[in-house]
Design a protein around this motif. Structure first.
Motif, mmCIF file in Angstrom:
data_model
loop_
_atom_site.group_PDB
_atom_site.id
_atom_site.type_symbol
_atom_site.label_atom_id
_atom_site.label_comp_id
_atom_site.label_asym_id
_atom_site.label_seq_id
_atom_site.Cartn_x
_atom_site.Cartn_y
_atom_site.Cartn_z
ATOM 1 N N ALA A 1 0.850 -1.198 0.000
ATOM 2 C CA ALA A 1 0.000 0.000 0.000
ATOM 3 C C ALA A 1 0.879 1.239 0.000
ATOM 4 O O ALA A 1 2.025 1.186 0.449
ATOM 5 N N THR B 1 2.544 4.652 1.217
ATOM 6 C CA THR B 1 2.820 5.205 2.545
ATOM 7 C C THR B 1 2.052 6.528 2.694
ATOM 8 O O THR B 1 1.490 7.040 1.708
ATOM 9 N N GLY C 1 9.235 6.859 2.326
ATOM 10 C CA GLY C 1 8.754 6.545 0.978
ATOM 11 C C GLY C 1 8.598 7.799 0.138
ATOM 12 O O GLY C 1 7.876 7.815 -0.857
ATOM 13 N N LYS C 2 9.325 8.868 0.518
ATOM 14 C CA LYS C 2 9.150 10.144 -0.193
ATOM 15 C C LYS C 2 9.641 10.074 -1.637
ATOM 16 O O LYS C 2 9.100 10.747 -2.501
HETATM 17 P P1 AMP Z 1 12.512 6.746 0.877
HETATM 18 O O1 AMP Z 1 11.872 7.462 2.015
HETATM 19 O O2 AMP Z 1 12.017 7.215 -0.437
HETATM 20 O O3 AMP Z 1 14.010 6.777 0.981
HETATM 21 O O4 AMP Z 1 12.062 5.200 0.953
HETATM 22 C C1 AMP Z 1 12.409 4.394 2.037
HETATM 23 C C2 AMP Z 1 12.233 2.934 1.746
HETATM 24 O O5 AMP Z 1 10.850 2.616 1.718
HETATM 25 C C3 AMP Z 1 12.805 2.476 0.426
HETATM 26 O O6 AMP Z 1 13.587 1.333 0.683
HETATM 27 C C4 AMP Z 1 11.612 2.117 -0.421
HETATM 28 O O7 AMP Z 1 11.893 1.000 -1.246
HETATM 29 C C5 AMP Z 1 10.567 1.772 0.604
HETATM 30 N N1 AMP Z 1 9.187 2.088 0.182
HETATM 31 C C6 AMP Z 1 8.758 3.148 -0.521
HETATM 32 N N2 AMP Z 1 7.424 3.112 -0.689
HETATM 33 C C7 AMP Z 1 6.986 2.005 -0.068
HETATM 34 C C8 AMP Z 1 5.688 1.412 0.114
HETATM 35 N N3 AMP Z 1 4.595 1.982 -0.373
HETATM 36 N N4 AMP Z 1 5.609 0.266 0.805
HETATM 37 C C9 AMP Z 1 6.743 -0.309 1.299
HETATM 38 N N5 AMP Z 1 7.973 0.185 1.183
HETATM 39 C C10 AMP Z 1 8.113 1.344 0.498
#
Ligand code: AMP
Length: 436
Positions: A23, A25, A50-51
């Motif tokens: 789903a 974030t 997940g930004k």
């Molecule tokens: P970020 O904040 O963009 O650095 O993302 C942090 C981590 O969360 C990364 O390893 C992504 O692969 C993971 N991620 C991003 N979106 C999702 C999601 N919707 N569900 C699960 N993991 C996610």
């Protein structure tokens, strides 16, 4: 909410499902719909929230839409439709990887990074080729703009990732210059821990009627973790504080962080000689030994683990009751990763930071990043003799980091070097009054 309900193209939903995401974030749920509608955004959301996907997925939607448009004549350099600016090379690489991952089913997707420390040749070639997404650090992109090699006239979406860090690094003029080279009608989205001061002014200049999206900080999610800060007068005092904390009965298992691998080995040895069941864990150790150490922690043969940031990523041991920052992290987000090692599986945890005066710049940056003050605490008989450092005043417009002290070197070598290792911990093991 599911990814299906976000109105993303089927290829993108397939890619995130392949990546294992069930789903969207919080930040994705809130930023993707307005981003798809073409709105300018100011988003505060931490690394780990997940930004990246929250701007990469809307960017890929634009790339997909462009596939229906007539191609530019052969030989013309069109430049990218999407431009992402990041403060560091590492972050640029991470964003590029995310773009490739989420865009894995987008036909002929072309993503290029333009960062410092890399030869110009390949970058020049990529800048001339058909290009969908360009991810750049401002300094290097300016070089290519000035030499006329980077074409930004077709940018539809400009993303400023970690804008506050870019400004702290002095990139204000390059950012303005780069933005000027892109069309006025572009969409601009800006990610930053804060939007006060110079970041807010930059947002006012670059964004049009932006929507503000704030996702609660990660430490707020860590409500079960109590955070404390002890100011230490010097290295010896810091050791005495650590020794006292480790003797507290409330310590089930403690994870002690150091800044370097050498410090981890040194401290584990010192604590071992004091009689603690302790081991070091860092990236310089062979994998087999690291696995055995982790096994020892899980089976509770070890009560104290002395680790570096990289090695401790992903440690999930619910019986870690204390995280102790003996050496501060290099990056404020690592503080959040560190303290998240305790307070797991419904238990409460304590995160204790031991800081010397020279660490005050990093303490302020951590507090700003987490938007929380860490309560200062003392231990009877081990109170610091020096007064607590005051937060630096907010800088005047155009100045650097909100809390950085001019010339501050939080991680420089200790003046006079580390005191020689004293075996058996006789010097440090007493919690009583320190020799003055
Ligand atoms: P970020 O904040 O963009 O650095 O993302 C942090 C981590 O969360 C990364 O390893 C992504 O692969 C993971 N991620 C991003 N979106 C999702 C999601 N919707 N569900 C699960 N993991 C996610």
């Amino acid at each position: 909410m599911s990814f299906d309900s976000l109105n993303l193209h089927e290829t993108l939903v397939r890619a995130v499902t392949t990546a294992g995401y069930a789903a969207p974030t919080d930040v994705q749920q809130r930023a993707i719909p307005p981003a798809l509608a073409g709105q300018d955004l100011m988003v505060s959301s931490n690394t780990g929230s997940g930004k990246t996907a929250s701007f990469v997925l809307p960017a890929l939607m634009r790339v997909l839409a462009s596939r229906a448009l007539p191609r530019p004549p052969r030989g013309t350099v069109a430049g990218p439709r999407i431009l992402v600016l990041t403060p560091t090379r590492e972050l640029a690489m991470q964003v590029a990887k995310a773009a490739m991952d989420y865009g894995r089913f987008v036909p002929h997707l072309s993503v290029c990074t333009v960062v410092g420390g890399v030869p110009y040749g390949l970058q020049l070639k990529q800048l001339r080729a058909p290009l969908d997404i360009l991810i750049a650090t401002p300094g290097r992109l300016i070089d290519h703009l000035e030499s006329g090699k980077a074409v930004l006239g077709n940018v539809e979406m400009l993303v400023l990732d970690e804008a506050d860090r870019m400004l702290d690094m002095g990139f204000i003029d390059p950012i303005h210059h780069i933005a000027k080279a892109t069309p006025k009608a572009r969409q601009t989205v800006m990610y930053s821990a804060t939007f006060g001061g110079h970041v807010g002014r930059l947002a006012e200049e670059l964004l049009r009627a932006p929507q503000r999206i704030e996702v609660s900080s990660q430490t707020e999610a860590h409500a079960d973790i109590e955070q404390r800060l002890h100011w230490a007068d010097d290295f010896q005092h810091k050791n005495a504080l650590l020794d006292h904390i480790l003797t507290e009965r409330s310590v089930d298992q403690a994870l002690v962080f150091t800044s370097t691998q050498r410090d981890a080995d040194w401290l584990a040895e010192r604590l071992g000689e004091m009689g603690h069941s302790v081991a070091a864990l860092h990236g310089g150790m062979p994998q087999g030994r690291r696995n055995r150490v982790l096994q020892g922690l899980r089976s509770k043969h070890l009560r104290v683990l002395v680790a570096t940031d990289v090695a401790a990523r992903g440690i999930d041991v619910p019986t870690i009751s204390h995280v102790i920052n003996f050496g501060l992290p290099m990056k404020e987000e690592d503080y959040v990763h560190r303290i998240g090692r305790t307070g797991r599986a419904g238990r409460s945890g304590l995160a204790v930071t031991l800081a010397e005066r020279r660490d005050s710049g990093m303490i302020h940056r951590i507090q700003r990043y987490t938007t929380q003050r860490i309560a200062t605490t003392t231990i009877a008989g081990l109170e610091p003799r020096r007064v607590e450092p005051k937060p630096a005043p907010r800088p005047a417009p155009g100045q650097g980091a909100a809390f950085a002290r001019p010339g501050a070197k939080p991680f420089g070598p200790r003046p006079g070097g580390r005191p020689a290792f004293k075996p058996a911990g006789k010097t440090f093991s007493k919690a009583g009054p320190r020799p003055r």
